[in-house]
Design a protein around this motif. Structure first.
Motif, PDB file in Angstrom:
ATOM      1  N   GLU A   1      -3.213  -5.329   0.218  1.00 15.88           N
ATOM      2  CA  GLU A   1      -2.126  -4.467   1.776  1.00 15.88           C
ATOM      3  C   GLU A   1      -2.780  -2.831   1.976  1.00 15.88           C
ATOM      4  O   GLU A   1      -2.610  -2.375   2.714  1.00 15.88           O
ATOM      5  CB  GLU A   1      -0.350  -4.582   0.951  1.00 15.88           C
ATOM      6  CG  GLU A   1       0.283  -5.793   1.191  1.00 15.88           C
ATOM      7  CD  GLU A   1       0.149  -6.745   2.227  1.00 15.88           C
ATOM      8  OE1 GLU A   1       0.287  -5.760   4.064  1.00 15.88           O
ATOM      9  OE2 GLU A   1      -0.274  -7.825   2.423  1.00 15.88           O
TER      10      GLU A   1
ATOM     11  N   HIS B   1      -6.642  -5.491   8.487  1.00 11.34           N
ATOM     12  CA  HIS B   1      -6.249  -7.110   7.817  1.00 11.34           C
ATOM     13  C   HIS B   1      -8.012  -8.658   7.357  1.00 11.34           C
ATOM     14  O   HIS B   1      -8.749  -8.480   6.480  1.00 11.34           O
ATOM     15  CB  HIS B   1      -5.559  -8.538   7.372  1.00 11.34           C
ATOM     16  CG  HIS B   1      -4.181  -7.759   6.585  1.00 11.34           C
ATOM     17  ND1 HIS B   1      -4.404  -7.875   5.216  1.00 11.34           N
ATOM     18  CD2 HIS B   1      -3.154  -7.628   6.903  1.00 11.34           C
ATOM     19  CE1 HIS B   1      -3.029  -7.260   4.542  1.00 11.34           C
ATOM     20  NE2 HIS B   1      -2.453  -7.309   5.840  1.00 11.34           N
TER      21      HIS B   1
ATOM     22  N   HIS C   1      -2.977  -2.548  10.790  1.00 11.23           N
ATOM     23  CA  HIS C   1      -2.541  -3.319   9.693  1.00 11.23           C
ATOM     24  C   HIS C   1      -3.276  -4.443   9.650  1.00 11.23           C
ATOM     25  O   HIS C   1      -3.932  -5.285   9.520  1.00 11.23           O
ATOM     26  CB  HIS C   1      -1.607  -2.760   9.216  1.00 11.23           C
ATOM     27  CG  HIS C   1      -1.244  -3.410   8.054  1.00 11.23           C
ATOM     28  ND1 HIS C   1      -1.164  -2.896   6.876  1.00 11.23           N
ATOM     29  CD2 HIS C   1      -1.555  -4.432   8.144  1.00 11.23           C
ATOM     30  CE1 HIS C   1      -1.120  -3.873   5.475  1.00 11.23           C
ATOM     31  NE2 HIS C   1      -0.601  -5.147   6.512  1.00 11.23           N
ATOM     32  N   GLU C   2      -2.412  -5.304  10.535  1.00 15.01           N
ATOM     33  CA  GLU C   2      -2.764  -6.201  10.880  1.00 15.01           C
ATOM     34  C   GLU C   2      -3.216  -6.833  11.609  1.00 15.01           C
ATOM     35  O   GLU C   2      -4.681  -8.349  11.683  1.00 15.01           O
ATOM     36  CB  GLU C   2      -1.097  -6.761  12.194  1.00 15.01           C
ATOM     37  CG  GLU C   2       0.233  -6.844  11.027  1.00 15.01           C
ATOM     38  CD  GLU C   2       0.211  -7.628   9.887  1.00 15.01           C
ATOM     39  OE1 GLU C   2      -0.968  -9.275   9.472  1.00 15.01           O
ATOM     40  OE2 GLU C   2       0.963  -7.411   9.232  1.00 15.01           O
TER      41      GLU C   2
ATOM     42  N   HIS D   1       3.790  -4.400  -1.541  1.00 17.85           N
ATOM     43  CA  HIS D   1       3.881  -3.801  -0.135  1.00 17.85           C
ATOM     44  C   HIS D   1       4.442  -1.925  -0.123  1.00 17.85           C
ATOM     45  O   HIS D   1       3.770  -1.360  -0.266  1.00 17.85           O
ATOM     46  CB  HIS D   1       4.649  -3.851   1.204  1.00 17.85           C
ATOM     47  CG  HIS D   1       4.165  -5.268   2.026  1.00 17.85           C
ATOM     48  ND1 HIS D   1       4.473  -6.328   1.182  1.00 17.85           N
ATOM     49  CD2 HIS D   1       3.297  -5.690   3.004  1.00 17.85           C
ATOM     50  CE1 HIS D   1       4.165  -7.491   1.967  1.00 17.85           C
ATOM     51  NE2 HIS D   1       3.196  -7.018   3.064  1.00 17.85           N
TER      52      HIS D   1
HETATM   53 ZN    ZN Z   1      -0.550  -6.733   6.056  1.00 20.78          ZN
END
Ligand code: ZN
Length: 664
Positions: free
Chosen positions: A468, A445, A440-441, A525
């Protein structure tokens, strides 16, 4: 798990983790009240730092703690007055005659104020009301000789006054109806938007106008900016922050780190946003330092218009072993970009600047405390990310604390459908959680691109949820990819099932434990997680079903490969919405899948959850850093102390790190 595997696993942990020493004795659970649980986190590998690094970390942690008041005031203009009145009353308990029950209700309220950095729930953003009467409070304060501004009374006790820290309700004035203090009294959404539009910087390297200021109305009724800086708004706190950043300069590890801290100091001293951009660039370029930090006005989720940064700080250092794991993911960023399900025209030809590291948090402050993010991805400015890259981190010691504190709490037994998935989850749940966060990070993104002319804010109030979802889906899609096994990140092609089951179960059902009965989902989120789960469930054709047994509902996944296909399909659509800036489709997607709650299921989940007697939200106490100095006043050692409790910590912070006036 068969028995012989356990000792082997322990040996592997002992060999590679290096953090087994304190596991048996370390107390992760600290306190529990209302819907909150307070944990303690360990700081493994601290002893591997040099004295210079420890000293740097100490100075940065002081710079972190001095900003605490800022967040209280940003969250609401009465918060400091309320906190201080309550703390003074708390410290004068011996002068108050009352029942234990009343005092317990009061103590609980104060603990919640500390947790939320104000009087609105940190997550739902609704005002929480004291479980004691106004008359009790007034008389207790009188007995204890506590003086306070009477204006706080309706703010504390009247449910209709400032009911929400931030409203996201359709069609209402978002500024006027939010209790947050990013805009002064009487400022409307239209006025603020007009001001921002008039001051917008359209240059290729734009200033983030409004990042570090409050908009207020002057006597003539004109909108004015009050800038957060030394000598300006929050100057008393920023002065202390600057003092400790200057101290930190004595211990920097290299010139890149020095430059970034110098820019941060200059920005705090002047409020000049050009310096903030320079700071972001210098900070992103500082990749070699072991010690790192976030300190300042950062995330913009709490401003109803998404512009002004909320003050936060987190001081940390690189977890060298785990960083190897995310480095592997980051090294393969282009492969992930090329092989995702998104339309080729939305892919980046060249993914660059995705740095990946795992950190050990050493101090949490401002909007990272007590509740804290599990990852960081900064800076926020798109043009800096594009040109200079960004830093993505996951915070392993906090994840570790969550996992350790949750062991044996009965949650999986209650909500997972059978022993088979529980066994898979027990074996692979933690690694899937780590990997999903990393994906995810580190690559999620940073993936994809916007079509020419489309701006980051095209999706307006739905931008955060969609962004997100995009990062989460990217991670979910790849969690089941043989590539991860090939890279040695997952042991086999069964492990990902733990992550898939957890995501679907959480998004469809169990995250609802965080929502009060009858309420919609508002936080980005959470909206994202429900959006993904609901969309996949609605589009499933036998891949999964919800089964009822003795009045309880369970998720059953029949075809994990099929769930992966669904994630992939949705990823393609969410990327399209992002790349095209398709606001109408984003709105439709969010409103259909992300916001509304199935009331019957919600009720059932809450009842089942309640029986487990667990807290849905968690936060932390920090360790105490005790510094020793030699005869010349130089730091000779920094020692860690893990004994401080939740109440003690907050009272100490309010006593030793509270420079702001009550009215700012
Ligand atoms: Zn995020």
């Amino acid at each position: 798990m068969t028995n012989y595997k356990l000792p082997i696993l322990l040996i592997l942990i002992a060999l590679f983790c290096g953090c087994q020493k304190q596991q048996s004795s370390f107390q992760y659970n600290v306190d529990k009240f209302y819907d909150l649980e307070i944990l303690r986190y360990d700081v493994p590998e601290f002893e591997s730092l040099t004295l210079q690094q420890k000293s740097l970390l100490y100075c940065l942690s002081e710079a972190a703690l001095w900003g605490r008041d800022i967040l209280f005031d940003q969250n609401g203009r009465y918060n400091l007055r309320i906190r201080r009145a309550c703390e003074e009353l708390y410290l004068n308990k011996d002068k108050v005659q009352c029942t234990d029950q009343d005092w317990a209700a009061f103590e609980k309220y104060l603990k919640r104020v500390w947790f939320s950095n104000g009087i609105h729930h940190h997550y739902s953003e609704d005002k929480f009301l004291p479980e004691f009467d106004q008359s009790w409070f007034e008389s207790a304060c009188e007995q204890a000789g506590v003086e306070y501004d009477a204006a706080i009374l309706p703010v504390m006790f009247d449910p209709n006054v400032m009911p929400k820290r931030m409203t996201a309700e359709n069609g209402v004035d978002l500024v006027a109806n939010s209790a947050g203090n990013y805009y002064g009294e009487g400022v409307t959404q239209a006025e603020a938007e007009k001001w921002y539009a008039a001051h917008k910087d359209d240059s290729p390297e734009p200033l983030w106008i409004g990042l570090n200021s409050q908009l207020v109305k002057n006597e003539k009724g004109e909108i004015e900016e009050r800038v957060y800086k030394v000598g300006g708004l929050y100057g008393e706190a920023l002065e202390e922050v600057v003092f400790w950043l200057k101290e930190a300069l004595k211990y920097v590890e290299n010139d890149a780190q020095r430059l970034a801290i110098e820019k941060m100091i200059a920005f705090n001293e002047t409020g000049d946003l050009k310096l903030f951009n320079e700071y972001c660039i210098a900070w992103v370029k500082d990749l070699d330092s072991r010690v790192d930090y976030v300190n300042g006005f950062t995330e913009t989720y709490s401003d109803p218009l998404g512009i002004t940064g909320t003050w936060e700080s987190m001081v940390n250092f690189k977890d060298l072993a785990a960083t190897k794991r995310t480095q592997l993911i980051s090294d393969n960023a282009q492969w992930f970009e090329d092989h995702s399900t998104t339309d080729p025209k939305y892919k980046k030809e060249e993914v660059k600047g995705v740095t990946a590291k795992v950190i050990t948090a050493a101090i949490l402050a401002g909007d990272c405390y007590p509740a804290t993010p599990i990852g960081i991805n900064l800076p926020n400015a798109n043009w800096i990310r594009k040109e200079y890259g960004s830093k993505s981190v996951t915070i392993d010691n906090l994840m570790h604390a969550y996992n350790e504190a949750a062991k044996g709490n009965g949650f999986n037994e209650e909500f997972m459908i059978d022993d088979e998935i529980r066994a898979i989850y027990e074996q692979y749940g933690a690694i899937c959680g780590d990997l999903h966060t990393d994906l995810h990070e580190c690559v999620g993104h940073g993936s994809g691109k916007l079509m020419p002319g489309v701006t980051k804010d095209a999706l307006k109030e739905h931008a955060s949820t969609i962004e997100e979802a995009r990062a989460d889906l990217f991670g979910l899609y790849y969690l089941a990819d043989p590539k991860l096994v090939e890279l040695g990140l997952l042991p086999n092609m069964e492990a990902y099932k733990a992550g898939y089951y957890q995501q679907m179960m959480n998004g469809l059902m169990t995250q609802l434990v965080r929502i009060e009965p009858g309420k919609d989902i508002e936080e980005a989120h959470m909206r994202n997680r429900q959006l993904i789960a609901n969309w996949c469930y609605a589009h499933a054709n036998g891949e999964m079903e919800i089964i009822e047994r003795e009045g309880k509902h369970y998720l059953q996944i029949n075809d994990y490969e099929g769930v992966r296909r669904l994630y992939g399909e949705l990823l393609a659509e969410i990327q399209r919405i992002t790349s095209e800036g398709d606001y109408a489709a984003a709105k439709e997607m969010v409103e259909t899948y992300a916001v509304k709650v199935n009331q019957d299921l919600h009720k059932e989940v809450l009842e089942r959850y309640k029986k487990l007697n667990l807290a849905p939200y968690k936060g932390f106490v920090n360790p105490v850093y005790r510094v020793e100095r030699n005869a010349d006043g130089e730091i000779s050692d920094v020692k860690l102390d893990f004994t401080e409790g939740y109440i003690e910590q907050h009272l100490r912070y309010s006593r030793d790190y509270s420079p702001l006036p009550s009215v700012n």
